[in-house]
Motif scaffolding. Sequence first.
Motif, PDB file in Angstrom:
ATOM      1  N   THR A 186     -77.995  -7.914  -7.503  1.00 46.18           N
ATOM      2  CA  THR A 186     -77.324  -6.817  -7.277  1.00 46.18           C
ATOM      3  C   THR A 186     -76.706  -6.467  -8.559  1.00 46.18           C
ATOM      4  OG1 THR A 186     -75.374  -7.605  -5.866  1.00 46.18           O
ATOM      5  CG2 THR A 186     -77.039  -7.067  -4.815  1.00 46.18           C
ATOM      6  N   THR A 187     -76.320  -7.589  -9.514  1.00 45.64           N
ATOM      7  CA  THR A 187     -75.406  -6.805 -10.652  1.00 45.64           C
ATOM      8  C   THR A 187     -76.396  -7.259 -12.061  1.00 45.64           C
ATOM      9  OG1 THR A 187     -74.239  -8.358 -11.453  1.00 45.64           O
ATOM     10  CG2 THR A 187     -73.565  -6.706  -9.671  1.00 45.64           C
ATOM     11  N   ALA A 188     -76.237  -6.793 -13.083  1.00 45.60           N
ATOM     12  CA  ALA A 188     -76.005  -6.694 -14.564  1.00 45.60           C
ATOM     13  C   ALA A 188     -74.901  -8.094 -14.990  1.00 45.60           C
ATOM     14  CB  ALA A 188     -75.882  -6.505 -15.574  1.00 45.60           C
ATOM     15  N   GLN A 189     -74.384  -8.574 -14.236  1.00 51.00           N
ATOM     16  CA  GLN A 189     -73.214  -9.775 -14.912  1.00 51.00           C
ATOM     17  C   GLN A 189     -73.220 -10.945 -13.542  1.00 51.00           C
ATOM     18  OE1 GLN A 189     -71.257  -9.357 -17.316  1.00 51.00           O
ATOM     19  NE2 GLN A 189     -72.776  -7.322 -17.998  1.00 51.00           N
ATOM     20  N   PRO A 190     -74.054 -12.010 -13.899  1.00 50.39           N
ATOM     21  CA  PRO A 190     -73.734 -12.960 -12.642  1.00 50.39           C
ATOM     22  C   PRO A 190     -72.046 -13.913 -13.374  1.00 50.39           C
ATOM     23  CG  PRO A 190     -75.259 -13.127 -14.934  1.00 50.39           C
ATOM     24  CD  PRO A 190     -74.858 -11.763 -14.891  1.00 50.39           C
ATOM     25  N   ILE A 191     -71.891 -14.514 -11.863  1.00 50.64           N
ATOM     26  CA  ILE A 191     -70.731 -15.049 -11.902  1.00 50.64           C
ATOM     27  C   ILE A 191     -70.462 -16.119 -12.283  1.00 50.64           C
ATOM     28  CG2 ILE A 191     -69.922 -12.917 -10.630  1.00 50.64           C
ATOM     29  CD1 ILE A 191     -69.888 -15.399  -8.518  1.00 50.64           C
ATOM     30  N   MET A 192     -72.322 -17.282 -12.244  1.00 49.12           N
ATOM     31  CA  MET A 192     -71.816 -18.004 -12.555  1.00 49.12           C
ATOM     32  C   MET A 192     -73.631 -18.515 -13.524  1.00 49.12           C
ATOM     33  SD  MET A 192     -72.318 -20.269  -9.347  1.00 49.12           S
ATOM     34  CE  MET A 192     -70.347 -19.950  -8.755  1.00 49.12           C
ATOM     35  N   SER A 193     -74.099 -19.965 -14.092  1.00 43.77           N
ATOM     36  CA  SER A 193     -75.186 -19.562 -14.542  1.00 43.77           C
ATOM     37  C   SER A 193     -76.140 -20.303 -13.801  1.00 43.77           C
ATOM     38  CB  SER A 193     -74.849 -21.059 -16.062  1.00 43.77           C
ATOM     39  OG  SER A 193     -74.688 -22.228 -15.081  1.00 43.77           O
ATOM     40  N   ASP A 194     -76.925 -20.291 -13.522  1.00 41.83           N
ATOM     41  CA  ASP A 194     -77.954 -21.052 -12.803  1.00 41.83           C
ATOM     42  C   ASP A 194     -78.415 -22.655 -12.958  1.00 41.83           C
ATOM     43  OD1 ASP A 194     -79.752 -18.617 -12.732  1.00 41.83           O
ATOM     44  OD2 ASP A 194     -81.179 -18.920 -14.007  1.00 41.83           O
ATOM     45  N   THR A 221     -89.090   1.565  -5.948  1.00 42.26           N
ATOM     46  CA  THR A 221     -90.759   1.584  -6.059  1.00 42.26           C
ATOM     47  C   THR A 221     -90.283   3.408  -7.253  1.00 42.26           C
ATOM     48  OG1 THR A 221     -91.046   1.802  -3.980  1.00 42.26           O
ATOM     49  CG2 THR A 221     -92.823   3.234  -5.565  1.00 42.26           C
ATOM     50  N   GLN A 222     -89.131   4.175  -6.941  1.00 43.61           N
ATOM     51  CA  GLN A 222     -89.068   5.323  -7.764  1.00 43.61           C
ATOM     52  C   GLN A 222     -88.474   4.673  -9.378  1.00 43.61           C
ATOM     53  OE1 GLN A 222     -85.824   6.920  -6.174  1.00 43.61           O
ATOM     54  NE2 GLN A 222     -84.650   6.424  -7.626  1.00 43.61           N
ATOM     55  N   ASN A 223     -88.316   3.117  -9.826  1.00 45.95           N
ATOM     56  CA  ASN A 223     -87.722   3.073 -10.388  1.00 45.95           C
ATOM     57  C   ASN A 223     -88.809   2.110 -11.633  1.00 45.95           C
ATOM     58  OD1 ASN A 223     -85.216   3.611 -11.006  1.00 45.95           O
ATOM     59  ND2 ASN A 223     -84.370   1.718 -10.858  1.00 45.95           N
ATOM     60  N   VAL A 224     -89.873   0.855 -10.299  1.00 49.22           N
ATOM     61  CA  VAL A 224     -90.975   0.736 -11.224  1.00 49.22           C
ATOM     62  C   VAL A 224     -91.999   1.196 -11.773  1.00 49.22           C
ATOM     63  CG1 VAL A 224     -92.361  -0.955 -10.114  1.00 49.22           C
ATOM     64  CG2 VAL A 224     -90.220  -1.325  -9.843  1.00 49.22           C
ATOM     65  N   ILE A 266     -81.480  -2.524 -15.583  1.00 49.93           N
ATOM     66  CA  ILE A 266     -81.361  -1.906 -15.709  1.00 49.93           C
ATOM     67  C   ILE A 266     -82.594  -1.693 -13.978  1.00 49.93           C
ATOM     68  CG2 ILE A 266     -83.850  -0.588 -16.639  1.00 49.93           C
ATOM     69  CD1 ILE A 266     -83.000  -2.315 -18.816  1.00 49.93           C
ATOM     70  N   SER A 267     -83.132  -2.362 -13.013  1.00 48.16           N
ATOM     71  CA  SER A 267     -84.269  -2.556 -12.274  1.00 48.16           C
ATOM     72  C   SER A 267     -83.247  -1.724 -11.081  1.00 48.16           C
ATOM     73  CB  SER A 267     -84.698  -3.797 -11.754  1.00 48.16           C
ATOM     74  OG  SER A 267     -83.796  -4.389 -11.141  1.00 48.16           O
ATOM     75  N   GLN A 268     -81.962  -1.897 -10.900  1.00 50.26           N
ATOM     76  CA  GLN A 268     -81.360  -1.417 -10.059  1.00 50.26           C
ATOM     77  C   GLN A 268     -80.635   0.013  -9.442  1.00 50.26           C
ATOM     78  OE1 GLN A 268     -80.527  -3.166  -6.896  1.00 50.26           O
ATOM     79  NE2 GLN A 268     -81.524  -4.559  -6.933  1.00 50.26           N
ATOM     80  N   ARG A 269     -80.838   0.444 -11.297  1.00 49.47           N
ATOM     81  CA  ARG A 269     -80.177   1.685 -11.644  1.00 49.47           C
ATOM     82  C   ARG A 269     -80.931   2.871 -11.142  1.00 49.47           C
ATOM     83  NH1 ARG A 269     -78.211   2.347 -17.670  1.00 49.47           N
ATOM     84  NH2 ARG A 269     -77.450   4.720 -16.460  1.00 49.47           N
ATOM     85  N   CYS A 286     -88.506  -2.001 -19.615  1.00 51.02           N
ATOM     86  CA  CYS A 286     -88.948  -2.845 -18.338  1.00 51.02           C
ATOM     87  C   CYS A 286     -90.302  -2.841 -18.653  1.00 51.02           C
ATOM     88  CB  CYS A 286     -88.090  -3.189 -16.866  1.00 51.02           C
ATOM     89  SG  CYS A 286     -86.616  -2.502 -16.644  1.00 51.02           S
ATOM     90  N   THR A 287     -91.305  -4.664 -18.132  1.00 48.58           N
ATOM     91  CA  THR A 287     -92.107  -4.794 -18.116  1.00 48.58           C
ATOM     92  C   THR A 287     -92.477  -5.594 -16.846  1.00 48.58           C
ATOM     93  OG1 THR A 287     -92.282  -4.339 -20.719  1.00 48.58           O
ATOM     94  CG2 THR A 287     -94.203  -5.357 -19.934  1.00 48.58           C
TER      95      THR A 287
END
Length: 641
Positions: free
Chosen positions: A33-41, A145-148, A194-197, A206-207
């Motif tokens: 839900t954010t552009a800031q993950p709190i840990m790596s994969d 949908t409106q973003n995609v 961007i996808s969640q904006r 985005c692609t």
Amino acid sequence: MAKFFNLSDIDLQKISPNQLGQLLIEAKQAYYTTAQPIMSDHTYDTLENILRQKAPHHRLFSTIGNSNFKTGWPKKKHSMPMGSQNKATNYRDMIHYFELKKIPPQTTFVVQPKCDGISLELIYKQGQLDKAITRGDGRAGDLITQNVVKMKNCQTRLNQKFTGSIRCEIVVTYQDFQKIKQDYSNPRNAASGISQRLDSQLSQFCTLIAVDIYSSQLDFKTETDKITYLKQLKIPTVESHPANSFASIEKIYQNYLKKRSTHPFDIDGLVVKINNIQLQQKLGSLHQHPKHQIAYKFPPETKQTQILDIDWTVGPMGRITPVAKVEPVQISGAIINYISLANYQLVKQQQVNIGDIVQISRRGDVIPHLEKVVNKLKLGHVTIPQKCPSCHQSLIFEDKNSYCPNLNQCPAQILGSLRLFCQNLEIKGLSEQTIKKLYQQKLVKLPGDFYKLQISDIQNLDGLGKKSATNIINQIQAKRKLSLSQVFHASVIPNFSLARIKQITSAGYQTPSKIINIAIPQLQAIDGIQQTLATKIHQAIQLRRSFIQSILDQVQIKKTSRKKQSLKNLNFCITGQLDTPRSQDKKLIEAHGGKLLSAVSKNLSYLVSNSTTSNSAKFKKAQQLNIPIINQKQLINMINH
């Protein structure tokens, strides 16, 4: 900004399964839900494996993400499977994964680059785009949908009257990222953000890359058939390569590894899929991880830099961690300024010193990690402190770690413990800096002092303001009624995890006085507690008496009702999906005296399954061992009997 967690930040010996599970759930929320993950994969995968060992039936494993995360978008259910892959990090593990599935010798595969993006389901009706839903928890996601429709490669109308779903990855190419890099740290975070904006801004950067297709009206025989059909629909797809052996998979892997940096967008490995759809269906899935495919991950990117300084930090339980400040270097789109050196033993083994030229990586493409010392400016390793950097107490050296024993007087440990008190009780809004200022102003010395705070004490700290201060005070006061387990968990007692606290209360120690005064022989009488651990728990409780009492003075202990022990001395195991989450079933069984096991063995009393014809290994083994197989309704009847 939320704290970014490295593996070295987490005391894996002290953290309870509930704490670890909650941290992973928060990591998923940040990831989705954010552009800031709190840990790596890499950190997430490692911690998830540890949690699976500690608590195999934790609710985390029955979901992917969490459909209740508040993103501002409406939620919609998926019509196609949206699980995530199991992972392998080397050739041997990849082979071993498929060997365990006992696939036929002539099995063929399809190999595709693993897009490091955001998963999305596009739902079409009669060739018209109807909905676009993020992966979410694998069952439901955000309707964006409106973003995609503004993203590259999105086709709102197809050249055929296709009805079904197409799974895509939302990526940001390196070329597009250059135009927006001032707003996001790397392309993957840009795709997520961007996808969640809600304002749909920047969606054109985005692609969409199609990776799978599903339709009840079409009968695909192979993965190759799916890709062919997607191309007929004129939808840009992920590159796909046939492979008829593990050796050919490895050849494709090495080829992509060489040209990874020239790929138009981030890829972090390969996805290896069994080509035959019928065999895929036979293998099925486990916890929404399809068994017919695996993510074969790339090794982390490495670069060389110089160590400028080494600082020794003190954790809330006294563990000392060396942290190296390095000459800033960019790896995988991020600037690295600091790396954890884990412990004093690593410093000695690798002879790490200030001025060294070192090779570092970002494990999982995020976590900074020391790979090796390349060249040395000074001989030997940096001086290892013998005294605590915070309180100057002489350190204790155990195995590879060093510890400050001054639990109740060391400022760094007190601050860390106060932070964990808030974290364990889920009191939000109090940052480390705010807690530090409250401590420095002598407003908070013990956990119980938080309950005495007034709005005026904190509204001017860190620019919080009256509204934020009011919310924080309300959250603290909402924790006036605590269970016995919560009180001792919030007291941050070394070697006394939440699971261990619950075990002791279940053994009959159900008042604060009984736990505080429990003797070593009484602890040893409890299953799984040997003399060494019993001694450590006893000593830690005595050291934490002031912490415990400060909380008890401010809260009311919630009474817990004793449930009928209708499942006492019975062992259960669950296979397949039941009508309720696995974590809920575990609580129900344990609340009535039973025990939930992760595997079938001769010690099992019952296997619970809502299927009478399951092909799972657990089901077959239970039949072989003549273990009774019951459904969920029968389990409920046993409890209520």
